[in-house]
Scaffold this active site. Structure first.
Site, short mmCIF file in Angstrom:
data_model
loop_
_atom_site.label_atom_id
_atom_site.label_comp_id
_atom_site.label_asym_id
_atom_site.label_seq_id
_atom_site.Cartn_x
_atom_site.Cartn_y
_atom_site.Cartn_z
CG ASN A 71 -30.50 -1.00 3.73
OD1 ASN A 71 -29.88 -0.62 2.77
ND2 ASN A 71 -29.82 -1.58 4.86
NE ARG A 89 20.98 15.62 6.79
CZ ARG A 89 19.70 15.63 7.61
NH1 ARG A 89 19.01 14.60 7.59
NH2 ARG A 89 19.38 16.92 7.88
CG HIS A 139 -22.59 -5.01 0.55
ND1 HIS A 139 -23.99 -4.84 0.54
CD2 HIS A 139 -22.12 -5.38 -0.48
CE1 HIS A 139 -24.26 -5.49 -0.83
NE2 HIS A 139 -23.01 -5.62 -1.49
NE ARG A 164 -23.60 0.38 4.56
CZ ARG A 164 -24.51 0.72 5.55
NH1 ARG A 164 -24.30 1.62 6.47
NH2 ARG A 164 -25.45 -0.32 5.71
CG HIS A 165 -26.12 -1.34 -0.65
ND1 HIS A 165 -27.15 -0.84 0.09
CD2 HIS A 165 -25.25 -1.81 0.33
CE1 HIS A 165 -27.30 -1.53 1.24
NE2 HIS A 165 -26.26 -2.08 1.48
N GLY A 197 19.07 2.29 2.42
CA GLY A 197 19.21 3.29 1.39
C GLY A 197 19.62 4.72 1.60
CG LEU A 198 22.54 6.69 -0.74
CD1 LEU A 198 23.14 7.16 -1.89
CD2 LEU A 198 23.76 6.73 0.51
N PRO A 199 19.63 8.76 1.99
CG PRO A 199 20.36 10.35 3.50
CD PRO A 199 20.90 9.30 2.50
CB ALA A 200 16.18 11.97 -0.77
NE ARG A 201 19.22 7.75 -3.47
CZ ARG A 201 19.98 8.69 -3.55
NH1 ARG A 201 19.73 9.71 -2.54
NH2 ARG A 201 20.95 8.81 -4.45
N GLY A 202 13.15 7.39 -0.56
CA GLY A 202 11.61 6.93 -0.25
C GLY A 202 11.44 5.77 0.55
CD GLU A 206 -22.60 -6.40 4.52
OE1 GLU A 206 -21.31 -6.43 4.64
OE2 GLU A 206 -23.15 -5.56 5.20
NE ARG A 263 -27.48 -5.13 0.70
CZ ARG A 263 -27.44 -6.33 1.05
NH1 ARG A 263 -27.99 -7.16 0.15
NH2 ARG A 263 -26.46 -7.04 1.73
#
Lengths: 544, 544
Positions: B333, B263, B503, B326-327, B58-63, B435, B412
């Site tokens: 716990n 370019r 979890h 997390r919960h 791909g060309l430059p600047a095409r992600g 979990e 939970r």
């Protein structure tokens, strides 16, 4: 000037207005997700925006019905209620060709189409299945159909001539009536995916369909799927397949082929392929060229569409065999206990040995048969050839394909494969093929469960498919479907033979996919130890 | 005249010949599959045919780099060792611009690029992570680079002029050296996927690469991925993003943009898009148009390619927030027990309430901020605008997006979400977020495990990521990664906000994906109760 227009944005309403707010179309997986609107993970009535209407596009003999049926089978197996609405069936009905009309039921048709064992092939073990309940016909008699019945018309090319006014009117009415059936399925019968199987090859027809969807349903995901054949051999082979289909059965093959070519030419004149118009109007589509050789997807939206496209990306027509069996008898089997990870019994080891010998023999027979078939295959097929070859066979020119043997990670499954020579077979263990984990009931007999947990036992009997064993990590059939899914996609993607040595619940789930079983059939499928299933994809004539 | 040419067929050898027989390229999933050649589910050294080389086009600047980094992060997270080989980096190195060269490590770069919190955004809670070990540089000094260092050259458009012989020679050498690094990774360092990130915009360059691959590695899956921008706004926005990149940093923005356009024009002159040539020669490719708006895939082969394409089909640039926590504290716990399905403690309920208030406030702030941003956004951007907008924002014109709250199916987690108003938030429970199931160790404390199962405890300490709890259904981190995968794909696919209340192990696995953590970081990520993570995709300048 929307760059990525989502249905949500296209019609966002203030949530206090009377128009219902559109819910986000995120994943719903039966058994694995749960919400207020969808307590069982199915798309709820309220959630029409998450449902999907698929509109097939393509000239006759482009494999539309093949794609449709495979896709419907897959989605139904994933527990997304899917049904095919075939305009050709209704047309034949409207013109009195009732004797050729099979009862249409998406899943069932798919199963028939895909899993008839190849009659010409070498003898293979027969598949024993419980008698399926008779499927409901979807093509009910409409008024137009009844009117038309009085003067039955021949389905020759003349019928498809746009100058044939009477015929054009019947065709239009058939399309509208079929669409109404589809709407009823989506709006009133709890359907998740409706597939309109017809050529829909003109822009006018497609616009009419979209307008009618917007008018009747409003906001629902619509996906166009076009099938294109650039490969002349596939096309020729598809066309000849039509000769044994409902429109030409028992007619002169040569004249029939000419007639069919004429019919296609009539469609081709006004055919506008999917592309420019749809892209300009931000309409989602998938274009499949030569059955998966090349796939173009545009603006795919919503979970169901993404699932459908992923599936379409991964299939091929390679001839090959898929074998499914349970492990040999285990020590726990002897004791009648469920679950666990016990070794094979002496009987079980014998089964493993016999399985190896049998499959090795059948593999050789298959290869010889394919070589013989390839030698007698002509592409393009000779005139009058009613059983055109799979173009893949001829062009492939090599039937000596790999053979995978996949087991679960449990001892009884691994041991059943112990006699296979790993120079000749590709052995692999997969956790996805492990037996359903029965949670706190692991290691019990069914009798013990019944006496100690009568409630659980009764609940399971009531709905085995939806039942999940209690306890952390306990599984049900829906969990097994979900973890087996990557295996199914892989089986569709690859071109090798495969023997799966697995467990009862997993074997049932695998067979449910290949046979297109109905929901109530899956968990009770007769699937004893020692039974070996052989599946081979075949192409069957389909109506256009 | 092969219709579907598979690599296997292209070179099938007699299995008794000295050339190794090519194995079928079926799925290998670390922790979930096991075979003689791949006991840990990773692609083995012997199995080079299953490995994958991705060539960006791909060309430059095409992600291209954006796509590359996201894909590498995903594949690494799935435990397929993936590394990016960037020719631009090497070019800058070769021309002495060393001060701008970051140490390139696929996963790490991806994490930085995607998860830097948006500095301009409203204040959001900071992400606390253990100090990452310093990544290894992949761009080692080659001889060519050393030679070139003596006369540092400017990276202005002149450098890319084909008439600039000296520069052309350096560029060619850089490409070859980078490719050699990639080969080393695949052949000697156990890599599964190597990605060559460069423009590769001429047919000549692409042919040279393929020839070199065939010569050096022989049979390996090769997939071309081309990125195309048809949308002028995306392109303009991408180009302006370059102004803060390594080639133009601290230079005059106006002159830089002109130089960059020149370019690109030089590249564009000789640019041959993927298509005709590749189709004629049965070469697999994916062409992405406007970041997922349209995706064309051709002859996709092998499990890894299919995974990559599926991922590329499912992402978008919509600005939004993903929250992970997390919960609230549970009764288990408090007792220090692992697993189970206990209720929240009073503390836990308080956390749920506070979480709801905080997220509701932050959601409002975010929407106000996006509205303000949209009001000041110009497309095309004004000259000198170094922080170009996400084109999606402006064109979308609607920041009032849905907000999903996803919990596991354990009490939970569900209870932690109980205060969210289900008119304003889309609540959903997902079994995939449950979990990790600790098998026979469920309900024990870590201390009990250590004293009663010292061996298991030690084994787990040795390799937490690969460890799986004993007992039927017992899970490990690799199992969690596998079942969380559909959730990740869904998060990438959708455009809504999402809060995941889950979890410890699942939160670690989710964060590992978003942060691109290394294998040894995942299972030890600091992730206490009460910590809330906020992630927002931002676009960062990347080298071309």
């Amino acid at each position: 000037m929307l760059l990525i227009q989502t249905p949500r944005n296209a019609l966002r309403q203030n949530s206090t207005s009377s128009t219902p707010r559109l819910r986000p179309t995120t994943l719903d997986i039966p058994g694995l997700t749960k919400s207020k609107v969808s307590p069982d993970g199915r798309i709820s009535e309220r959630d029409v925006g998450s449902k999907l209407i698929i509109i097939m596009v393509g000239l006759p003999a482009r494999g539309k019905s093949y794609i449709t049926k495979k896709l419907a089978r897959y989605l139904n197996w994933l527990q997304h209620d899917t049904k095919i609405f075939n305009v050709g069936e209704r047309r034949r009905l409207a013109t009195h060709h009732q004797d050729h009309i099979p009862n249409l039921n998406g899943a069932q048709v798919a199963a028939n189409a895909l899993l008839n064992t190849d009659q010409e092939g070498p003898p293979i073990p027969t598949l024993t299945l419980p008698e399926p309940a008779s499927p409901e016909p979807i093509a009910q008699h409409s008024k137009a159909a009844a009117d038309a019945e009085n003067d039955a018309m021949d389905q020759s090319a003349d019928f498809f001539d746009p100058n044939n006014k009477k015929a054009a009117q019947i065709r239009e009415q058939c399309a509208l009536d079929t669409l109404d059936d589809l709407f009823r399925f989506i709006l009133e019968e709890g359907g998740a995916v409706g597939i309109l199987d017809a050529t829909n090859s003109t822009l006018g027809r497609r616009k009419m369909i979209i307008d009618r969807i917007r008018e009747r349903i409003g906001h629902v995901n619509v996906l166009f799927i076009e099938s294109v054949c650039e490969d002349k051999h596939i096309l020729e082979s598809n066309m000849r397949l039509k000769l044994s289909g409902p429109d030409y059965k028992d007619k002169d093959p040569h004249a029939s082929l000419e007639d069919f070519r004429k019919r296609v030419a009539i469609y081709a004149k006004n055919y506008v392929p999917i592309g420019e118009y749809e892209e300009k109007h931000n309409m989602p589509y998938v274009k499949m060229v030569d059955v998966g050789r090349k796939v173009i997807s545009h603006q795919i939206r919503g979970f169901l569409s993404a699932q459908a496209v992923y599936y379409l990306l991964n299939f091929n027509l390679a001839p090959r065999q898929i074998w499914i069996t349970r492990h040999g008898e285990s020590m726990d089997n002897v004791a009648g206990k469920i679950g666990g990870d016990s070794e094979l019994s002496p009987n079980g080891h014998c089964y493993g040995k016999a399985l190896t010998d049998f499959v090795t023999l059948k593999r050789q027979e298959w290869e010889l048969y394919q070589q013989a078939k390839a030698a007698h295959t002509h592409l393009p097929p000779h005139p009058g050839d009613h059983t055109p070859p799979n173009p893949y066979v001829e062009l492939e020119g090599d039937s000596n394909r790999n053979f995978c043997v996949w087991t679960s990670m449990l001892k009884r499954s691994i041991q059943t494969a112990e006699s296979f020579d790993d120079e000749e077979y590709e052995l692999k263990q997969m956790r996805m093929l492990d037996e359903l984990y029965a949670g706190t009931m692991e290691g019990m007999t069914y009798q013990e469960i019944q006496s100690q947990y009568a409630d659980e036992y009764a609940q399971r009997q009531k709905d085995k498919l939806a039942y999940r064993y209690p306890g952390q990590g306990g599984e049900g059939y829906l969990d097994v479907i979900n973890r087996v899914r990557p295996v199914i996609v892989e089986l569709e993607r690859m071109t090798d033979h495969c023997l799966l040595i697995t467990h009862r619940s997993v074997a049932r789930v695998l067979l449910a996919y290949f046979l297109g079983l109905r929901r109530d059939q899956v968990a009770d499928l007769y699937c004893p130890l020692g039974m070996l299933y052989s599946l081979e994809p075949v192409r069957k004539p389909m109506p256009h």
